[in-house]
Design an enzyme around this catalytic site. Sequence first.
Site, PDB file in Angstrom:
ATOM      1  N   ASP A  51       1.198  -1.057   0.191  1.00  0.00           N
ATOM      2  CA  ASP A  51       0.232   0.183   0.379  1.00  0.00           C
ATOM      3  C   ASP A  51       1.181   1.323  -0.366  1.00  0.00           C
ATOM      4  O   ASP A  51       1.066   2.840   0.089  1.00  0.00           O
ATOM      5  CB  ASP A  51      -1.116   0.272   0.888  1.00  0.00           C
ATOM      6  N   SER A  52       2.427   0.877  -0.059  1.00  0.00           N
ATOM      7  CA  SER A  52       3.366   2.209  -0.348  1.00  0.00           C
ATOM      8  C   SER A  52       3.151   2.528  -2.101  1.00  0.00           C
ATOM      9  O   SER A  52       3.279   3.841  -1.499  1.00  0.00           O
ATOM     10  CB  SER A  52       4.865   1.723  -0.260  1.00  0.00           C
ATOM     11  N   ASP A  90      -0.861  -5.742  -0.310  1.00  0.00           N
ATOM     12  CA  ASP A  90      -1.257  -5.537   1.750  1.00  0.00           C
ATOM     13  C   ASP A  90      -3.168  -5.201   1.568  1.00  0.00           C
ATOM     14  O   ASP A  90      -3.898  -4.637  -0.006  1.00  0.00           O
ATOM     15  CB  ASP A  90      -0.603  -4.235   1.779  1.00  0.00           C
ATOM     16  N   LYS A 120      -1.709  -9.309   2.664  1.00  0.00           N
ATOM     17  CA  LYS A 120      -0.922  -8.755   4.116  1.00  0.00           C
ATOM     18  C   LYS A 120      -1.802  -8.029   4.833  1.00  0.00           C
ATOM     19  O   LYS A 120      -2.035  -7.008   4.565  1.00  0.00           O
ATOM     20  CB  LYS A 120       0.797  -8.772   3.565  1.00  0.00           C
ATOM     21  N   GLU A 122      -1.533  -5.456   8.573  1.00  0.00           N
ATOM     22  CA  GLU A 122      -0.378  -4.628   9.811  1.00  0.00           C
ATOM     23  C   GLU A 122      -1.267  -5.342  10.963  1.00  0.00           C
ATOM     24  O   GLU A 122      -2.549  -5.059  10.930  1.00  0.00           O
ATOM     25  CB  GLU A 122      -0.899  -3.143   9.258  1.00  0.00           C
ATOM     26  N   GLU A 189       9.022  -3.830  10.025  1.00  0.00           N
ATOM     27  CA  GLU A 189       9.961  -2.661   9.946  1.00  0.00           C
ATOM     28  C   GLU A 189      10.368  -2.118  10.911  1.00  0.00           C
ATOM     29  O   GLU A 189       9.910  -1.536  12.183  1.00  0.00           O
ATOM     30  CB  GLU A 189       8.621  -2.333   9.091  1.00  0.00           C
TER      31      GLU A 189
HETATM   32  O1  KIV Z   1       3.267  -1.204   1.793  1.00  0.00           O
HETATM   33  C1  KIV Z   1       4.487  -1.687   1.895  1.00  0.00           C
HETATM   34  O2  KIV Z   1       5.596  -0.684   0.353  1.00  0.00           O
HETATM   35  C2  KIV Z   1       4.973  -2.376   3.263  1.00  0.00           C
HETATM   36  C3  KIV Z   1       5.939  -2.825   3.039  1.00  0.00           C
HETATM   37  C4  KIV Z   1       7.090  -1.588   3.845  1.00  0.00           C
HETATM   38  C5  KIV Z   1       7.066  -3.570   4.067  1.00  0.00           C
HETATM   39  O3  KIV Z   1       4.685  -2.510   3.573  1.00  0.00           O
END
Ligand code: KIV
Length: 271
Positions: A51-52, A90, A120, A122, A189
């Site tokens: 989600d980055s 994510d 994934k 969090e 992280e």
């Molecule tokens: O969203 C992302 O890129 C991440 C990584 C930094 C692990 O969760």
Amino acid sequence: MSVHKEIKKVTTHVLQEMKRGGEKISMLTAYDYTMAKIVDHAGIDVILVGDSASNVMAGHETTLPITLDQMIYHASSVVRAVDRALIIVDLPFGTYQGNSKEALNSAIRIMKESGAHAVKLEGGKEITESIQRILTAGIPVMGHLGLTPQSIYKFGTYNVRAKEEAEAQKLIEDAHALEKAGCFAIVLEKIPAKLAEQVAKELAIPVIGIGAGGGVDGQVLVFHDMVGLTHEFNPRFLRRYLNLYEEINTAVGQYIKDVKSKDFPNAGEQY
Ligand code: KIV
């Protein structure tokens, strides 16, 4: 040297074998077809549609605004490019925290509409019920602890997490809870290297680090940071392998000059 280079498709089981065999796992983000194709052909083990993308692709300050539909769009583009890597997506902010049914529905949409291989989430103990419910549908889940960017407004900063004993202890308990809930791997992280190493030793599942030192089972970086496309983000943990911002800037500058001076196109570049 990789003992798994010959593997046709990386699965969650392959990652667990890699941990058992002491082979480090390589993981990078990708959000689009072109970059995912390059990263996969280079032999990466895992691609994270992170989600980055909210920051890197859309220019938002945080990861919070990206939607499930947008994540599915990015993930579908990546899936079309990839032959070998395991693709993890994510679950974006607000699509799983409400309750476990909402979490399951979001995970199902990602798997069904994008063709990705895993999701994934969090969080620690507070999301184990959701993880278990997603697993009942046969969807593999990766956990994410330490600096969890979806909670940035609770933390207040992007500083290193779990430096204090109480937070470190909670992180260890959360890591065990995620393993017990059935996660096939977790990301840690921006936490102290010693703590990350301890967690990797205590867990049987792979632990992938970002800013968590070398004592874990694998590493992940944001692709755009690693190739220097982003240039204002310079955390200590980031190793830049290229400076594409400068290279593209120079190339575009040259193109502008060539157009203005009528050097481009030349006789051989036209019909
Ligand atoms: O969203 C992302 O890129 C991440 C990584 C930094 C692990 O969760």
